[in-house]
Write an enzyme that holds these catalytic residues in place. Structure first.
Site, PDB file in Angstrom:
ATOM      1  N   SER A 180      -2.376   0.631   6.389  1.00 47.77           N
ATOM      2  CA  SER A 180      -2.839   0.450   7.767  1.00 47.77           C
ATOM      3  C   SER A 180      -1.752   0.818   8.769  1.00 47.77           C
ATOM      4  O   SER A 180      -1.989   1.559   9.722  1.00 47.77           O
ATOM      5  CB  SER A 180      -3.282  -1.001   7.981  1.00 47.77           C
ATOM      6  OG  SER A 180      -3.649  -1.224   9.323  1.00 47.77           O
TER       7      SER A 180
ATOM      8  N   HIS B 153       0.830  -1.205   0.000  1.00 48.60           N
ATOM      9  CA  HIS B 153       0.000   0.000   0.000  1.00 48.60           C
ATOM     10  C   HIS B 153       0.866   1.257   0.000  1.00 48.60           C
ATOM     11  O   HIS B 153       1.014   1.937   1.023  1.00 48.60           O
ATOM     12  CB  HIS B 153      -0.945  -0.007   1.202  1.00 48.60           C
ATOM     13  CG  HIS B 153      -2.127  -0.893   1.007  1.00 48.60           C
ATOM     14  ND1 HIS B 153      -2.921  -1.341   2.038  1.00 48.60           N
ATOM     15  CD2 HIS B 153      -2.670  -1.415  -0.125  1.00 48.60           C
ATOM     16  CE1 HIS B 153      -3.895  -2.101   1.559  1.00 48.60           C
ATOM     17  NE2 HIS B 153      -3.755  -2.159   0.251  1.00 48.60           N
TER      18      HIS B 153
ATOM     19  N   HIS C 105      -0.406  -8.795   1.243  1.00 46.01           N
ATOM     20  CA  HIS C 105      -1.483  -8.888   2.234  1.00 46.01           C
ATOM     21  C   HIS C 105      -2.101 -10.279   2.307  1.00 46.01           C
ATOM     22  O   HIS C 105      -2.822 -10.588   3.251  1.00 46.01           O
ATOM     23  CB  HIS C 105      -2.579  -7.873   1.901  1.00 46.01           C
ATOM     24  CG  HIS C 105      -2.037  -6.514   1.602  1.00 46.01           C
ATOM     25  ND1 HIS C 105      -1.784  -6.083   0.315  1.00 46.01           N
ATOM     26  CD2 HIS C 105      -1.665  -5.511   2.417  1.00 46.01           C
ATOM     27  CE1 HIS C 105      -1.293  -4.853   0.359  1.00 46.01           C
ATOM     28  NE2 HIS C 105      -1.206  -4.486   1.613  1.00 46.01           N
TER      29      HIS C 105
ATOM     30  N   SER D 134       5.667   0.336   4.182  1.00 49.15           N
ATOM     31  CA  SER D 134       5.598   0.223   2.722  1.00 49.15           C
ATOM     32  C   SER D 134       6.097   1.480   2.015  1.00 49.15           C
ATOM     33  O   SER D 134       5.930   1.617   0.806  1.00 49.15           O
ATOM     34  CB  SER D 134       4.158  -0.091   2.291  1.00 49.15           C
ATOM     35  OG  SER D 134       3.240   0.793   2.902  1.00 49.15           O
TER      36      SER D 134
ATOM     37  N   CYS E 243       3.377  -7.852  13.840  1.00 49.20           N
ATOM     38  CA  CYS E 243       4.676  -8.177  13.246  1.00 49.20           C
ATOM     39  C   CYS E 243       5.785  -7.344  13.865  1.00 49.20           C
ATOM     40  O   CYS E 243       5.556  -6.267  14.415  1.00 49.20           O
ATOM     41  CB  CYS E 243       4.630  -8.021  11.727  1.00 49.20           C
ATOM     42  SG  CYS E 243       5.024  -6.386  11.109  1.00 49.20           S
TER      43      CYS E 243
ATOM     44  N   GLU F   2      -5.725  -7.764   4.011  1.00 45.62           N
ATOM     45  CA  GLU F   2      -5.184  -8.807   4.874  1.00 45.62           C
ATOM     46  C   GLU F   2      -6.298  -9.505   5.639  1.00 45.62           C
ATOM     47  O   GLU F   2      -6.281 -10.737   5.801  1.00 45.62           O
ATOM     48  CB  GLU F   2      -4.159  -8.229   5.854  1.00 45.62           C
ATOM     49  CG  GLU F   2      -3.550  -9.301   6.751  1.00 45.62           C
ATOM     50  CD  GLU F   2      -2.637  -8.750   7.831  1.00 45.62           C
ATOM     51  OE1 GLU F   2      -2.531  -9.398   8.890  1.00 45.62           O
ATOM     52  OE2 GLU F   2      -2.027  -7.679   7.624  1.00 45.62           O
TER      53      GLU F   2
ATOM     54  N   HIS G  75     -10.070  -4.557   4.984  1.00 43.68           N
ATOM     55  CA  HIS G  75      -8.640  -4.533   4.662  1.00 43.68           C
ATOM     56  C   HIS G  75      -8.268  -5.834   3.955  1.00 43.68           C
ATOM     57  O   HIS G  75      -8.734  -6.913   4.338  1.00 43.68           O
ATOM     58  CB  HIS G  75      -7.813  -4.368   5.937  1.00 43.68           C
ATOM     59  CG  HIS G  75      -6.355  -4.119   5.681  1.00 43.68           C
ATOM     60  ND1 HIS G  75      -5.468  -5.139   5.401  1.00 43.68           N
ATOM     61  CD2 HIS G  75      -5.633  -2.971   5.634  1.00 43.68           C
ATOM     62  CE1 HIS G  75      -4.265  -4.622   5.216  1.00 43.68           C
ATOM     63  NE2 HIS G  75      -4.340  -3.302   5.347  1.00 43.68           N
TER      64      HIS G  75
ATOM     65  N   THR H 126      -1.827  -8.218  11.298  1.00 40.16           N
ATOM     66  CA  THR H 126      -0.430  -7.971  11.669  1.00 40.16           C
ATOM     67  C   THR H 126      -0.076  -6.499  11.784  1.00 40.16           C
ATOM     68  O   THR H 126       0.894  -6.153  12.455  1.00 40.16           O
ATOM     69  CB  THR H 126       0.524  -8.616  10.654  1.00 40.16           C
ATOM     70  OG1 THR H 126       0.309  -8.028   9.362  1.00 40.16           O
ATOM     71  CG2 THR H 126       0.323 -10.116  10.569  1.00 40.16           C
TER      72      THR H 126
END
Length: 311
Positions: free
Chosen positions: A226, A41, A74, A269, A197, A126, A124, A167
């Site tokens: 996110s 993203h 994702h 990202s 994460c 993910e 989302h 995550t």
């Protein structure tokens, strides 16, 4: 005006791997390479890959037969994998290994017939992919985002229940929801290790440490990221004014009025070139000394698939 750089910031191992997979596929097979959903993203990254020949689609029915398709970092639902297999598409999977870990936890729950709760943001990618790992019709998979969602949650068997988390959420967000889950369902089982994460945790820790030292925090990242949004929210929660920006062109001079110290970080990202451009712009606007805040060193590397390794 001093400029403080958060450490760590920017690309994580999962993002680095995902981008490398697309770049390596383009180098080895040539354009077009189809990518289901934005591989990460970030608008800058996506536009650069488009220029190189990547074609971003939202569904596999947009991918021609006999094509190469890459799944984004994702992750995807099982039905997407099955569709790709049924069409004999050549697939490279850029799903972050840490997202895959969550998928495996949900798959185990589904196989056992345990019900599962996902803490995450509806819609989302993910979350859609993780929810799509659960197939047991006798059990159940539920999505919650807040303690209020937990209060309304009804499950079939509270004695056989587990939870996982998206995550890229903030640790603060998940802790409140996890506490609510444990209070309402005392026998609920969590993951053996937190699903948040390492990169999300490290970047949040860096912002938390820096926010009290600066008047304003700039978070470099796209609005659909996110983890970038969570960094901005965290900086504000700790007490700093914070702004989420795609790039240096979005900096408004009014933000800098009376500012003695400004912090800069970047979502997982966001490439470093965008951070450097922000620093250059801040210097044009009166910034002087640039100080890198001490933080946690990251040395995690996720390998690309063997077929795409360029020797």
């Amino acid at each position: 005006m001093d400029i403080l750089l958060a450490n760590p910031r920017g690309f994580c191992a999962g993002v680095d791997r995902a981008i490398s997979i697309v770049e390596s596929a383009l180098e080895k097979f040539g354009a077009p390479i189809y990518v289901r959903h934005e591989v990460v993203h970030n608008r800058y990254v996506v536009n650069k890959l488009k220029e190189a020949g990547a074609v971003f689609v939202e569904e596999l029915d947009e991918v021609p037969d006999d094509s190469i398709v890459i799944f984004s970092a994702h992750g995807v639902a099982k039905t997407v994998r099955e569709m790709a297999k049924s069409r004999a598409l050549k697939v490279f999977d850029a799903t972050c290994p840490l997202v895959t870990k969550v998928h495996m936890e949900v798959h185990r729950a589904s196989r056992k017939g345990s019900e599962a709760v996902l803490i995450g943001h509806a819609g989302h990618p993910e979350v859609i992919g993780t929810m799509g790992q659960y197939e047991n019709r006798e059990g159940g998979m539920y999505l919650v985002e807040t303690p209020d969602d937990v209060a309304r949650l009804k499950v079939k068997n509270p004695d056989d229940l587990c939870f996982v988390t998206q995550t890229t959420l903030s640790v603060d967000e998940t802790s409140d929801v996890i506490d609510a889950l444990r209070k309402q369902f005392p026998k609920i089982q969590g993951p053996r290790k937190d699903d948040i994460c390492y990169a999300t945790q490290n970047r949040q820790d860096a912002v938390r440490e820096m926010a009290g030292l600066v008047d304003v925090m700039l978070v470099v990242g796209s609005r659909n990221s996110s983890n970038s949004n969570r960094l901005r929210e965290l900086a504000e929660k700790v007490g700093s004014k914070a702004y989420l920006i795609d790039d240096a062109s979005m900096i408004e001079t009014v933000w800098l009025e009376g500012v003695k110290a400004i912090g800069v970080t970047a979502g997982a990202s966001a490439p470093d070139v965008l951070v450097q451009n922000v620093i250059a712009r801040l210097r044009e606007l009166g910034g002087n000394m640039v100080v890198e805040h001490p933080g946690r060193e990251e040395n995690v590397v996720f390998e690309v698939p063997p077929e795409l390794r360029i020797i």
